[in-house]
Design an enzyme around this catalytic site. Sequence first.
Site, PDB file in Angstrom:
ATOM      1  N   ASN A  67      38.422  29.332  34.682  1.00  0.00           N
ATOM      2  CA  ASN A  67      37.485  30.258  34.040  1.00  0.00           C
ATOM      3  C   ASN A  67      37.840  30.315  32.283  1.00  0.00           C
ATOM      4  OD1 ASN A  67      35.827  32.341  33.267  1.00  0.00           O
ATOM      5  ND2 ASN A  67      36.332  33.899  34.633  1.00  0.00           N
ATOM      6  N   LYS A 109      36.199  31.890  30.405  1.00  0.00           N
ATOM      7  CA  LYS A 109      35.771  33.154  29.695  1.00  0.00           C
ATOM      8  C   LYS A 109      35.008  32.905  28.277  1.00  0.00           C
ATOM      9  CE  LYS A 109      38.900  35.600  32.682  1.00  0.00           C
ATOM     10  NZ  LYS A 109      39.551  36.730  32.803  1.00  0.00           N
ATOM     11  N   HIS A 123      32.096  38.244  38.775  1.00  0.00           N
ATOM     12  CA  HIS A 123      33.395  38.348  38.332  1.00  0.00           C
ATOM     13  C   HIS A 123      33.608  39.907  37.876  1.00  0.00           C
ATOM     14  CE1 HIS A 123      36.800  38.002  35.529  1.00  0.00           C
ATOM     15  NE2 HIS A 123      37.173  36.993  36.150  1.00  0.00           N
ATOM     16  N   GLU A 172      34.765  41.166  35.424  1.00  0.00           N
ATOM     17  CA  GLU A 172      34.365  41.647  33.793  1.00  0.00           C
ATOM     18  C   GLU A 172      32.949  41.869  33.811  1.00  0.00           C
ATOM     19  OE1 GLU A 172      36.567  38.344  32.222  1.00  0.00           O
ATOM     20  OE2 GLU A 172      38.329  39.225  32.836  1.00  0.00           O
ATOM     21  N   GLU A 209      40.369  38.449  43.368  1.00  0.00           N
ATOM     22  CA  GLU A 209      40.966  38.743  42.047  1.00  0.00           C
ATOM     23  C   GLU A 209      41.362  40.244  41.975  1.00  0.00           C
ATOM     24  OE1 GLU A 209      40.152  35.436  38.910  1.00  0.00           O
ATOM     25  OE2 GLU A 209      38.399  36.821  38.870  1.00  0.00           O
ATOM     26  N   GLY A 260      44.592  38.913  33.554  1.00  0.00           N
ATOM     27  CA  GLY A 260      45.014  39.110  32.203  1.00  0.00           C
ATOM     28  C   GLY A 260      45.974  40.290  31.876  1.00  0.00           C
ATOM     29  N   SER A 301      46.330  36.407  36.718  1.00  0.00           N
ATOM     30  CA  SER A 301      47.622  35.938  36.023  1.00  0.00           C
ATOM     31  C   SER A 301      48.317  34.768  36.422  1.00  0.00           C
ATOM     32  CB  SER A 301      48.438  37.089  35.830  1.00  0.00           C
ATOM     33  OG  SER A 301      48.036  38.186  34.867  1.00  0.00           O
ATOM     34  N   GLY A 303      42.544  31.905  34.756  1.00  0.00           N
ATOM     35  CA  GLY A 303      41.852  32.376  33.636  1.00  0.00           C
ATOM     36  C   GLY A 303      42.635  31.878  32.344  1.00  0.00           C
ATOM     37  N   GLY A 304      43.555  32.715  31.679  1.00  0.00           N
ATOM     38  CA  GLY A 304      44.191  32.383  30.532  1.00  0.00           C
ATOM     39  C   GLY A 304      45.053  31.264  30.555  1.00  0.00           C
TER      40      GLY A 304
HETATM   41  P1  13P Z   1      43.882  35.462  34.161  1.00  0.00           P
HETATM   42  O1  13P Z   1      44.193  34.232  34.943  1.00  0.00           O
HETATM   43  O2  13P Z   1      43.786  35.283  32.460  1.00  0.00           O
HETATM   44  O3  13P Z   1      44.570  36.764  34.720  1.00  0.00           O
HETATM   45  O4  13P Z   1      42.384  35.713  34.662  1.00  0.00           O
HETATM   46  C1  13P Z   1      42.111  35.559  35.776  1.00  0.00           C
HETATM   47  C2  13P Z   1      40.559  35.739  36.124  1.00  0.00           C
HETATM   48  O5  13P Z   1      39.823  36.776  35.785  1.00  0.00           O
HETATM   49  C3  13P Z   1      39.857  34.364  36.298  1.00  0.00           C
HETATM   50  O6  13P Z   1      38.698  34.444  36.584  1.00  0.00           O
END
Ligand code: 13P
Length: 245
Positions: free
Chosen positions: A8, A10, A92, A94, A164, A170, A210, A231-232
């Site tokens: 992802n 983002k 998600h 967010e 999640e 994050g 994470s 994500g990151g």
């Molecule tokens: P991180 O891996 O950056 O924590 O993000 C997870 C996420 O929200 C994937 O959708």
Amino acid sequence: MKKIFVANFKMNKTNPEVLDYIQELNNHLPESLSSDVCLCLPYTSLCLGKFLDERIAVGAQNMHEEDFGPFTGEISADMLCCLGVKYVIIGHSERRKYFNETNEKINKKIKTALRHGLKVVLCVGETKVQRNSKRTTEILSQQIESALSGIFENELKGIIIAYEPVWAIGTGKVASSEDIEEAVKTIRKLISSHYSKQAAQDQKILYGGSLTSGTAKSILKIDGICGALVGGASLDPNEFIKIIS
Ligand code: 13P
């Protein structure tokens, strides 16, 4: 069960940056890739998905629940399908937090996505406050029951559930194996009581929050975890390759 890895991005990377990423990923993908892999790119980069190695699918990070109409700034399922998009992330945290996405809206989006043949990555998870007040099971139940309301058992094969925990996203804090295992059990129990034992057994469940190449191995060993939503750590192609290899 075949492992699934979903990146992802983002709101990261311009098109030139995505092109560099794709080149690096294509050049270093292991020949013996045995997992399903999908990159959920920003809308503006979805058209670059055609340059990806054919073993990698393209996904979107959201979509609108209506098929078309006066919804300025929104993107429909048809628009995604026309670009070769195969997966879409829905619900998600967010989007729930910053864009007021309700469980009801998420349910509508899932139905629209499935109708268009898109694979849904449904995100669920509790906040820190909810966990601390021992409401994790209640929150997961609410999110899953409303997201899947009116969805038939034979449609579940088009839905991947990503657990999640909001507090792990994050933050560098990965949920413990016990917490993940417990959440997976809760999700399967819900699927079993609303559908069948077989459906619960077949349900694909990912972990997200994470996750890095350093923690992937132990998380992927957890009973019932079929892959990861990253994500990151997915923003660096070499780090993502380590995770999927
Ligand atoms: P991180 O891996 O950056 O924590 O993000 C997870 C996420 O929200 C994937 O959708």
